[in-house]
Design an enzyme around this catalytic site. Structure first.
Site, mmCIF file in Angstrom:
data_model
loop_
_atom_site.group_PDB
_atom_site.id
_atom_site.type_symbol
_atom_site.label_atom_id
_atom_site.label_comp_id
_atom_site.label_asym_id
_atom_site.label_seq_id
_atom_site.Cartn_x
_atom_site.Cartn_y
_atom_site.Cartn_z
ATOM 1 N N HIS A 1 -0.937 3.816 5.837
ATOM 2 C CA HIS A 1 0.307 3.040 5.774
ATOM 3 C C HIS A 1 0.926 3.145 4.372
ATOM 4 O O HIS A 1 2.133 3.395 4.231
ATOM 5 C CB HIS A 1 -0.015 1.576 6.135
ATOM 6 C CG HIS A 1 1.139 0.627 6.065
ATOM 7 N ND1 HIS A 1 1.614 -0.062 7.155
ATOM 8 C CD2 HIS A 1 1.900 0.227 5.010
ATOM 9 C CE1 HIS A 1 2.634 -0.839 6.778
ATOM 10 N NE2 HIS A 1 2.822 -0.680 5.477
ATOM 11 N N GLU A 2 0.082 2.990 3.338
ATOM 12 C CA GLU A 2 0.605 3.026 1.952
ATOM 13 C C GLU A 2 1.076 4.428 1.572
ATOM 14 O O GLU A 2 2.097 4.583 0.896
ATOM 15 C CB GLU A 2 -0.442 2.540 0.950
ATOM 16 C CG GLU A 2 -0.972 1.123 1.160
ATOM 17 C CD GLU A 2 0.096 0.081 1.343
ATOM 18 O OE1 GLU A 2 1.247 0.291 0.913
ATOM 19 O OE2 GLU A 2 -0.204 -0.957 1.963
ATOM 20 N N GLY B 1 -2.592 -4.206 0.607
ATOM 21 C CA GLY B 1 -2.184 -2.918 0.056
ATOM 22 C C GLY B 1 -0.746 -2.991 -0.408
ATOM 23 O O GLY B 1 0.018 -3.855 0.035
ATOM 24 N N GLN C 1 7.490 -0.157 -3.015
ATOM 25 C CA GLN C 1 7.682 -1.536 -2.566
ATOM 26 C C GLN C 1 8.010 -2.485 -3.716
ATOM 27 O O GLN C 1 8.438 -3.616 -3.479
ATOM 28 C CB GLN C 1 6.438 -2.048 -1.826
ATOM 29 C CG GLN C 1 6.214 -1.338 -0.488
ATOM 30 C CD GLN C 1 4.994 -1.908 0.218
ATOM 31 O OE1 GLN C 1 3.882 -1.523 -0.091
ATOM 32 N NE2 GLN C 1 5.197 -2.821 1.150
ATOM 33 N N HIS D 1 4.444 5.099 2.701
ATOM 34 C CA HIS D 1 5.485 4.513 1.845
ATOM 35 C C HIS D 1 5.917 5.501 0.750
ATOM 36 O O HIS D 1 7.082 5.507 0.352
ATOM 37 C CB HIS D 1 4.966 3.249 1.150
ATOM 38 C CG HIS D 1 5.137 1.988 1.956
ATOM 39 N ND1 HIS D 1 6.361 1.529 2.380
ATOM 40 C CD2 HIS D 1 4.227 1.080 2.400
ATOM 41 C CE1 HIS D 1 6.199 0.394 3.048
ATOM 42 N NE2 HIS D 1 4.908 0.096 3.076
ATOM 43 N N CYS E 1 4.053 -5.369 7.397
ATOM 44 C CA CYS E 1 4.412 -4.756 6.120
ATOM 45 C C CYS E 1 5.137 -5.783 5.256
ATOM 46 O O CYS E 1 6.036 -6.466 5.740
ATOM 47 C CB CYS E 1 5.322 -3.556 6.374
ATOM 48 S SG CYS E 1 5.856 -2.723 4.875
ATOM 49 N N LEU E 2 4.730 -5.874 3.996
ATOM 50 C CA LEU E 2 5.366 -6.831 3.086
ATOM 51 C C LEU E 2 6.852 -6.531 2.910
ATOM 52 O O LEU E 2 7.622 -7.421 2.548
ATOM 53 C CB LEU E 2 4.668 -6.796 1.722
ATOM 54 C CG LEU E 2 3.209 -7.280 1.720
ATOM 55 C CD1 LEU E 2 2.539 -6.953 0.400
ATOM 56 C CD2 LEU E 2 3.138 -8.779 2.000
HETATM 57 ZN ZN ZN Z 1 4.118 -1.511 4.068
#
Ligand code: ZN
Length: 166
Positions: A138-139, A45, A50, A142, A96-97
């Site tokens: 989660h997304e 995702g 991000q 963000h 998380c990236l």
């Molecule tokens: Zn994340």
């Protein structure tokens, strides 16, 4: 085009994204780039902040919790609004990236219903359960400047890399 993934403590990760109003060529390019960036990472995702873009759009690509041979399903959701979440919750380990090297235990609703628009602006609604519901939550966080570390019961640095980064 693979875009650079922004990591903490970049301020853009703490800002609120604006609604998508133009589903134009520039937006299509953003969506394509987000999909490519998510796959290259690799991740399951990605939210626009991000990649440094404060627009309300997420991409998610995930298969089936129960069946590893099931094909991956790709979602693009703009302007997501959570309609309902289950009272039942589950604790899962997230990475998380944008927070490389860290994971945390996060308690989230088990299911959710979300509406929004697809990449062309058409209204869509998804009912989701299990890990894919967690990825969406989660997304969507963000888009509001919220990171999993804000919600985590505890965080730590694992020795093994995390398979499902988002
Ligand atoms: Zn994340």
């Amino acid at each position: 085009m693979v875009r650079e993934i922004v990591t903490v403590p970049a301020p853009v990760l703490r800002q609120k994204a604006r609604p998508v109003t133009r589903f134009d060529g520039k937006f299509q390019k953003l969506v394509d780039d987000m999909i490519e960036t998510m796959r290259a990472a690799p991740g399951v995702g990605l939210a626009a902040p991000q990649v440094g873009v404060l627009q309300q759009v997420i991409v998610v690509e995930y298969g089936d919790d129960e069946d590893e041979s099931a094909p991956l399903q790709l979602y693009v959701l703009a302007n997501p609004k959570i309609l309902r979440v289950s009272e039942e919750t589950e604790i899962g380990v997230e990475g998380c990236l944008s927070i490389p090297g860290w994971v945390g235990e996060v308690e989230r609703p088990l299911t959710l219903e979300v509406r929004g628009q697809d990449r062309y602006g058409k209204s869509v609604r998804h009912r989701l359960a299990g890990w894919v519901a967690r990825i969406f939550l989660h997304e969507i966080d963000h888009l509001h400047g919220v990171l999993f570390t804000d919600r985590a019961l505890r965080v730590w640095q694992p020795e093994e890399p995390v398979p499902d980064n988002v």
